[in-house]
Design a protein around this motif. Structure first.
Motif, PDB file in Angstrom:
ATOM      1  N   SER A 214      27.279  35.161  43.619  1.00  0.00           N
ATOM      2  CA  SER A 214      28.691  35.203  44.021  1.00  0.00           C
ATOM      3  C   SER A 214      28.889  34.432  45.319  1.00  0.00           C
ATOM      4  CB  SER A 214      29.115  36.651  44.243  1.00  0.00           C
ATOM      5  OG  SER A 214      28.367  37.190  45.324  1.00  0.00           O
ATOM      6  N   THR A 215      30.135  34.264  45.680  1.00  0.00           N
ATOM      7  CA  THR A 215      30.480  33.643  46.961  1.00  0.00           C
ATOM      8  C   THR A 215      29.783  34.384  48.106  1.00  0.00           C
ATOM      9  OG1 THR A 215      32.627  33.032  46.049  1.00  0.00           O
ATOM     10  CG2 THR A 215      32.455  33.068  48.456  1.00  0.00           C
ATOM     11  N   GLY A 216      29.720  35.711  47.983  1.00  0.00           N
ATOM     12  CA  GLY A 216      29.189  36.539  49.063  1.00  0.00           C
ATOM     13  C   GLY A 216      27.680  36.461  49.231  1.00  0.00           C
ATOM     14  N   GLY A 233      33.127  32.210  42.356  1.00  0.00           N
ATOM     15  CA  GLY A 233      34.500  31.826  42.013  1.00  0.00           C
ATOM     16  C   GLY A 233      35.399  31.678  43.224  1.00  0.00           C
ATOM     17  N   SER A 234      35.359  32.672  44.106  1.00  0.00           N
ATOM     18  CA  SER A 234      36.321  32.747  45.218  1.00  0.00           C
ATOM     19  C   SER A 234      36.110  31.683  46.284  1.00  0.00           C
ATOM     20  CB  SER A 234      36.220  34.120  45.893  1.00  0.00           C
ATOM     21  OG  SER A 234      36.435  35.150  44.969  1.00  0.00           O
ATOM     22  N   TYR A 235      34.924  31.076  46.324  1.00  0.00           N
ATOM     23  CA  TYR A 235      34.588  30.154  47.428  1.00  0.00           C
ATOM     24  C   TYR A 235      35.620  29.055  47.628  1.00  0.00           C
ATOM     25  CZ  TYR A 235      33.186  26.582  44.051  1.00  0.00           C
ATOM     26  OH  TYR A 235      33.211  25.644  43.050  1.00  0.00           O
ATOM     27  N   ALA A 241      39.421  39.798  52.155  1.00  0.00           N
ATOM     28  CA  ALA A 241      38.226  40.626  51.920  1.00  0.00           C
ATOM     29  C   ALA A 241      36.963  39.809  52.199  1.00  0.00           C
ATOM     30  CB  ALA A 241      38.229  41.151  50.489  1.00  0.00           C
ATOM     31  N   TYR A 242      36.878  38.609  51.644  1.00  0.00           N
ATOM     32  CA  TYR A 242      35.702  37.758  51.876  1.00  0.00           C
ATOM     33  C   TYR A 242      35.687  37.213  53.308  1.00  0.00           C
ATOM     34  CZ  TYR A 242      32.913  37.250  47.600  1.00  0.00           C
ATOM     35  OH  TYR A 242      32.031  37.449  46.565  1.00  0.00           O
ATOM     36  N   GLY A 243      36.877  36.994  53.885  1.00  0.00           N
ATOM     37  CA  GLY A 243      36.963  36.440  55.241  1.00  0.00           C
ATOM     38  C   GLY A 243      36.213  37.301  56.251  1.00  0.00           C
TER      39      GLY A 243
END
Ligand SMILES: Cc1ncc(COP(=O)(O)O)c(C=O)c1O
Length: 353
Positions: A214-216, A233-235, A241-243
């Motif tokens: 994942s991005t994380g 996906g989110s990257y 949330a990821y920030g």
């Protein structure tokens, strides 16, 4: 068209930051054994999928059959449905799609393997199959090596199916705030999956693909990881949330909103929870003092602070969760500074079937 002329609420993509994120991912993967198979659930936009393929992605990952069909319509050849498809009518659709596309699907059940095999034989197609291995998220996937090997051998013997490898998505680590835990757990999963791959190969089963990531967790993967395909996906967009994990990707996705009411202690905008994915927490309002309290209702977003806003001013939100926010909109405005330079359809919007 200028950004301020867009009718709101609207989804906007900052072109330069988006390109920065694409570059950063390429740099992270350079010199490693991993290929990118980006996840469509984050953008649901065939223009973006085509762009990712053009940049060298091995194929596109998606979560739903409807998304896979949307990708196929857009001319994407190699599609992974990283999910279980079990309804008989849908199993037939998978087999149909596999007639002229390289379709990979995940399984964790014998009966599902039989149904996919029967459907592929009937359609005259071949379906590539990853057995899903549960690595800690407690979602789909078999729990033991023995169960995995049994299913892999069954696929190998089943007409119309090709055993492709291992799906092992450690989603429970994607948003883990402790870097120490993220590293330790990513290593534990890596070792387990490596052992599983060795067991399969010892049985003569070729493991072509090991998918997950994942991005994380991309930064925690070893350069010579057992994973071949990274499904981040989110990257490309990022979100609040990821920030909070400081991953080096930047916010490229915003919801543009208009001020519809101002009072001494508050600003009220035209964007509420019907225009923002709130399942991973609140959005961030930009242009107001950090930490100002907010209140979100269906169609309104209010922020409580001293301010100089006037009616019709524009504000931007960073969504709490990019993936569920995108799924609310029909189109994505691509902006470069103040200029709208493109408008892309969210072609798989709502395709959760
Ligand atoms: C199967 C699968 N792979 C990868 C991801 C990672 O996506 P992201 O990079 O957006 O966290 C997800 C997220 O839901 C997923 O379900």
């Amino acid at each position: 068209m200028k950004i301020n002329e867009i009718e709101t609420p609207a989804l906007i993509l900052d072109k330069q930051t988006f390109e920065y994120n694409l570059e950063r991912m390429d740099q992270l993967l350079e010199g490693t054994t991993m290929k990118l198979r980006p996840h469509y659930k984050s953008n649901k936009c065939s223009e973006i999928a085509k762009l990712q393929i053009k940049r060298g992605a091995a194929g596109i990952t998606c979560a739903k059959l409807g998304e896979a069909e949307d990708l196929a319509n857009a001319g994407i050849e190699n599609i992974l449905i990283a999910n279980q498809v079990v309804q008989p009518s849908k199993v037939k659709r998978v087999a149909e799609l596999a007639k002229d596309h390289y379709i990979i699907i995940c399984v964790d059940d014998k009966d599902n393997i039989k149904a996919l095999s029967d459907a592929a034989v009937e359609a005259g197609s071949q379906i590539h199959v990853l057995v899903e291995y549960e690595v800690g998220m407690k979602r789909c996937g078999v729990d033991t090596y023995d169960e995995f090997i049994e299913l892999a051998e069954l696929i190998d013997k089943s007409e119309g199916l090709i055993f492709e490898g291992i799906q092992a998505y450690g989603g429970h680590m994607a948003h883990e705030h402790s870097l120490e835990t993220r590293i330790a757990e990513t290593n534990r999963i890596e070792n387990e999956v490596r052992e599983l791959k060795a067991l399969l190969e010892a049985k003569g089963l070729k493991v072509k693909e090991v998918g997950g990531g994942s991005t994380g967790t991309i930064e925690q993967k070893a350069k010579d990881t057992v994973y071949t395909d990274i499904q981040a996906g989110s990257y490309i967009f990022m979100d609040n949330a990821y920030g909070q994990l400081h991953l080096g990707f930047k916010n490229a996705l915003f919801v543009l909103t208009t001020v519809i009411s101002t009072k001494k202690d508050r600003v009220v905008t035209d964007t509420g929870v019907k225009s923002l994915g709130m399942d991973q927490g609140d959005p961030v309002f930009l242009g107001v003092p950090e930490g100002s309290p907010i209140s979100m209702s269906e169609e309104h977003g209010a922020v409580y602070c001293e301010h100089n806003f006037k009616i019709n001013d524009k504000l931007r939100y960073i969504p709490g969760h990019c993936c569920t926010t995108v799924n609310i909109f029909d189109e994505l405005y691509v902006v470069d500074g103040d200029e709208v330079v493109d408008c892309w359809k969210i072609t798989a919007r709502g395709k959760a079937y």
